[in-house]
Enzyme design. Structure first.
Site, mmCIF file in Angstrom:
data_model
loop_
_atom_site.group_PDB
_atom_site.id
_atom_site.type_symbol
_atom_site.label_atom_id
_atom_site.label_comp_id
_atom_site.label_asym_id
_atom_site.label_seq_id
_atom_site.Cartn_x
_atom_site.Cartn_y
_atom_site.Cartn_z
ATOM 1 N N MET A 1 -4.228 10.465 -2.089
ATOM 2 C CA MET A 1 -4.837 11.460 -1.203
ATOM 3 C C MET A 1 -4.437 12.833 -1.709
ATOM 4 S SD MET A 1 -4.337 9.635 2.505
ATOM 5 C CE MET A 1 -3.029 8.500 2.042
ATOM 6 N N MET B 1 0.387 11.637 -0.796
ATOM 7 C CA MET B 1 -0.219 12.821 -0.188
ATOM 8 C C MET B 1 0.402 14.080 -0.775
ATOM 9 S SD MET B 1 -0.299 11.630 3.807
ATOM 10 C CE MET B 1 -0.644 9.923 4.260
ATOM 11 N N GLY C 1 -6.090 2.426 8.602
ATOM 12 C CA GLY C 1 -5.985 3.315 9.747
ATOM 13 C C GLY C 1 -6.216 2.610 11.070
ATOM 14 N N GLY C 2 -5.180 2.533 11.878
ATOM 15 C CA GLY C 2 -5.324 1.928 13.192
ATOM 16 C C GLY C 2 -5.506 0.423 13.177
ATOM 17 N N GLY D 1 -3.807 11.482 6.459
ATOM 18 C CA GLY D 1 -2.729 12.459 6.507
ATOM 19 C C GLY D 1 -1.520 11.994 7.284
ATOM 20 N N PHE D 2 -1.743 11.172 8.301
ATOM 21 C CA PHE D 2 -0.637 10.730 9.144
ATOM 22 C C PHE D 2 -0.861 9.301 9.612
ATOM 23 C CE2 PHE D 2 -1.008 15.309 9.632
ATOM 24 C CZ PHE D 2 0.288 15.734 9.392
ATOM 25 N N GLY D 3 0.236 8.601 9.877
ATOM 26 C CA GLY D 3 0.146 7.276 10.451
ATOM 27 C C GLY D 3 0.015 7.329 11.961
ATOM 28 N N HIS E 1 0.852 -1.194 0.000
ATOM 29 C CA HIS E 1 0.000 0.000 0.000
ATOM 30 C C HIS E 1 0.885 1.240 0.000
ATOM 31 C CE1 HIS E 1 -3.861 2.005 0.746
ATOM 32 N NE2 HIS E 1 -3.187 2.842 1.506
#
Length: 228
Positions: free
Chosen positions: A71, A39, A179-180, A145-147, A35
């Site tokens: 994104m 961005m 995400g998460g 936007g962020f990990g 993946h």
């Protein structure tokens, strides 16, 4: 309907000084798709990679599908160059596309599998008219936007809704989550119906990359045996 679980390690959390080696380690641990989060600093508040990084990584990892998650604003302008760089799947945000149907057809015209992404605040019904066009639907379970962000539990409801719609309409798109995704969340995610599991922090941020990937995928497979 698609049911096979796949782990898609997200290179956003990898050590970019050793990107090829870390990507290979995640694949050796059971990942089957890479993946790649793209961005632009406008659609999301961060900058990551462009086509040259995709092309370089493709040389190091020639035989694994690249799942490029755009994104970005104006994705139509960049789809051709990411396809040329080595993308196999390209997903775009519903929120970024003025003419989503056209954009999905553009992705397919460049030989890539089209996907569509929903931000946490965007309802599933916004995709009613394009679900027959897509290879996968990606549910963002964090704000993009962020990990290393905390999983948003309402994402589970959206996964279940997508699975219900897919079954009722006889469609074949796959359900992806990003995400998460970690050992403490993956069970609920899989039982809700997600099949493509994007994981960055849980795979790359600590310890052995291969073992992290292996443990996460095994936890997902165990949960799949007792789907809700």
């Amino acid at each position: 309907m698609p049911t096979a679980l796949e782990l898609a390690p997200s290179i956003l959390s990898a050590n970019f000084a050793q990107l090829g080696a870390e990507a290979k380690a995640a694949l050796e641990g059971g990942g089957t798709v890479l993946h790649l989060d793209v961005m632009d600093g406008h659609f999301v508040p961060n900058l990551t990679i462009g086509p040259p990084v995709v092309a370089a990584l493709r040389k190091a990892v020639p035989d694994v599908p690249f799942d490029c998650h755009l994104m970005i604003e104006r994705p139509d302008e960049f789809i051709p160059v990411f396809a040329e760089a080595g993308a196999d799947w390209i997903s775009v945000h519903q929120e970024a596309c003025i003419h989503l149907d056209r954009t999905l057809h553009l992705i397919a015209s460049h030989g890539c599998k089209p996907g569509v992404v929903l931000n946490p605040a965007t309802p599933v019904h916004m995709l009613d008219d394009v679900l027959d066009l897509v290879h996968h639907v990606l549910i963002m379970s964090v704000n993009p936007g962020f990990g290393a962000q905390q999983f948003i539990p309402n994402s589970l409801r959206k996964i279940k809704e997508l699975a219900r719609i897919r079954d009722s309409r006889g469609l074949s798109f796959r359900i992806e989550i990003d995400g998460g995704v970690a050992l403490d969340t993956v069970g609920d995610i899989v039982r809700a119906g997600a099949e493509l599991l994007v994981a960055g922090n849980a795979v790359f941020s600590h310890g052995d990359v291969r073992e992290n990937a292996r443990r996460l995928l095994q936890a997902a497979r165990d949960a799949s045996l007792i789907r809700a």
